[in-house]
Scaffold this active site. Structure first.
Site, mmCIF file in Angstrom:
data_model
loop_
_atom_site.group_PDB
_atom_site.id
_atom_site.type_symbol
_atom_site.label_atom_id
_atom_site.label_comp_id
_atom_site.label_asym_id
_atom_site.label_seq_id
_atom_site.Cartn_x
_atom_site.Cartn_y
_atom_site.Cartn_z
ATOM 1 N N LEU A 37 123.626 33.674 50.868
ATOM 2 C CA LEU A 37 122.983 32.505 50.742
ATOM 3 C C LEU A 37 122.534 31.683 51.818
ATOM 4 C CD1 LEU A 37 125.086 30.898 47.795
ATOM 5 C CD2 LEU A 37 122.780 32.189 47.523
ATOM 6 N N GLY A 38 123.180 31.909 52.961
ATOM 7 C CA GLY A 38 122.879 31.375 54.359
ATOM 8 C C GLY A 38 123.906 31.552 55.151
ATOM 9 N N GLY A 43 129.796 29.878 60.119
ATOM 10 C CA GLY A 43 130.276 30.734 59.112
ATOM 11 C C GLY A 43 129.029 31.030 58.154
ATOM 12 N N LYS A 61 132.080 30.076 50.958
ATOM 13 C CA LYS A 61 131.735 29.950 52.353
ATOM 14 C C LYS A 61 133.140 30.487 53.344
ATOM 15 C CE LYS A 61 130.149 26.095 53.303
ATOM 16 N NZ LYS A 61 129.798 24.586 53.513
ATOM 17 N N ASP A 155 127.582 12.744 55.685
ATOM 18 C CA ASP A 155 126.359 13.437 56.051
ATOM 19 C C ASP A 155 125.264 13.859 55.056
ATOM 20 O OD1 ASP A 155 124.767 14.753 58.143
ATOM 21 O OD2 ASP A 155 125.539 16.808 57.526
#
Length: 468
Positions: A37-38, A43, A61, A155
């Protein structure tokens, strides 16, 4: 790379993932990765399924090993993941689990098939006014749930808001400091993105639920206009504008023209004094009062993109986990080059030997003719004729004794040879000196050439002071 073909590759792209590489893990705790996904500085995030074929997809993740190996980092990661687990709302993904297995530190959350608000604005355009009010209401619900759980996001920004067919959701709250610094500005002890950070957080390091409301106000302004209210960037100039200056007048004027009620609400969210900002519950009430209490559909083409996301996820969920290796980019074999002799190399070598042998035979024949001809002319005279040929069965050398003359050397020839040897010996040091003087010029320099690409700009500090 060989391209992934078939329904699996199409489903991965529709779901928002790309095929795995051979170096990606085949197992992460109880999860089997399907696609990537990214990735970021801390990480990589994988789209995954449970190995037991249980329904549902997860966003897993995995922290980089150099961070995961630190015990302090792992404790902080687990503590902040536990904070995530306290949040129960449809406006945030549910925490599914964490672990440290086979040197992989991971956290799994429910996968939301959607686009980030940043992607949606960039790729699908600005939402309609009804869609903006939907964001106000649903992000207000998210902040209310965070506040009830005692969690401060710290954030909130367009890339941390996911738009799905089920609505708007916030992600990466309470864990952004430990697990997603790829797009985060680390400024002293401040964590966040400068254009969306609250002024009290920049000035004093204080952050609470009201700070999240300020960030929400900045995020909604971006959704409505395509611009952050204090400008984009991460530098000290953006921090100063957020901490001490009013929002961009042109951006706010554009907002007031399109929707005055929304402009008034967002101006209150952007107040420098936290006490002057509305509470999250008041955002929901304001959306209801403006006639947008009921969620509207997302605008086109965003709605089409979200349906494609759902379709891709449905295919992946119905695919048995045992077929997941088909989603991985295969490693193409690298064949070792076979040494093939250069064409004609053997033939050239044989031709050269034949030519040398022919030359030697011809030279011997000429010498024999000169020695045996009937006129009695001394063979030595041939060596002084400019058109004569000096032959030898061996390759020519620069030393004495290369003449084929069988006669003894007279005194004149001795003097000539002596003079020639003296000239040769006097020329040799000069040639050696010339070569040694050129040697440094032909030796490559070991000093690296500076390209200027390794210099780094100084990192701005988070201490923001008001100028006189």
């Amino acid at each position: 790379m060989t391209e992934i073909s078939g329904a699996g590759g199409t489903a991965l792209r529709q779901a928002g993932a790309v095929p795995l590489l051979p170096a990606d893990p085949v197992r992460i705790g109880p999860y089997v990765p399907l696609g990537l996904l990214g990735s970021g500085g801390m990480g990589r995030v994988y789209l995954a399924r449970r190995a037991d074929d249980a329904p549902g997809l997860a966003a897993v993740k995995v922290i980089r090993p150099e961070y995961a190996e630190g015990p302090d980092f792992r404790r902080r990661f687990e503590r902040e993941a536990a904070v995530h687990g306290r949040v129960r709302t449809p406006r945030a993904p549910h925490l599914l689990g964490t672990g440290f297995d086979d040197a992989l530190l991971w956290m799994a959350t429910e996968y939301l098939p959607g686009l980030s608000l940043a992607e949606a604005v960039r790729e699908c355009g600005l939402p309609a006014p009804a869609g903006v009010w939907r964001l106000v209401a649903e992000l207000g619900e998210a902040l209310s749930a965070l506040a009830a759980a005692g969690v401060v996001h710290r954030d909130l920004k367009p890339s941390n808001v996911i738009l799905s067919p089920r609505g708007a959701h916030v992600i990466d709250f309470g864990i952004s400091r430990a697990a997603d610094s790829s797009a985060i500005t680390m400024s002293g002890n401040r964590v966040g993105t400068a254009a969306y950070m609250a002024p009290e957080y920049l000035r004093e390091g204080r952050c609470d639920a009201a700070s999240d409301v300020f960030s929400l106000g900045c995020t909604i302004v971006y959704a409505a206009t395509g611009h952050a209210p204090f400008g984009d960037g991460t530098g000290v100039d953006v921090m100063h504008r957020v901490a001490f200056e009013a929002p961009d007048t042109e951006v706010m004027a554009e907002l007031a023209t399109s929707d005055p009620a929304l402009a008034v609400l967002l101006a209150a969210c952007l107040a420098k004094d936290p006490a002057g900002r509305p509470a999250p519950r008041q955002l929901i009430d304001a959306a209801t009062a403006a006639g947008h209490g009921r969620a509207s559909d997302w605008h086109e083409p965003l709605a089409v993109r979200l349906r494609e996301r759902q379709q891709g996820c449905a295919v992946l969920e119905n695919t048995p986990v045992r077929q997941s290796p088909h989603f991985r980019t295969p490693l193409e074999p690298v064949l070792a080059p076979v040494a093939v002799p250069a064409a004609g190399k053997g033939r050239r070598h044989r031709s050269l030997l034949a030519a040398v042998a022919g030359l030697a035979v011809g030279a011997v024949a000429v010498g024999a003719f000169l020695l045996t001809r009937p006129d009695g002319t001394p063979a030595a005279a041939a060596s002084t004729d400019p058109g004569s040929v000096t032959a030898s069965a061996a390759p020519a050398s620069s030393g004495p004794g290369t003449s084929v003359s069988p006669s003894g050397t007279d005194k004149g020839e001795k003097k000539s040879k002596k003079k020639k040897e003296d000239e040769d010996s006097s020329e040799e040091p000069r040639g050696a000196a010339e070569q040694s003087s050129r040697a440094p010029d032909s030796t490559p320099s070991a000093t690296p050439v500076s390209g200027g690409g390794s210099s780094k700009a100084p990192t701005p500090t988070a201490t923001v002071t008001k100028t006189a």
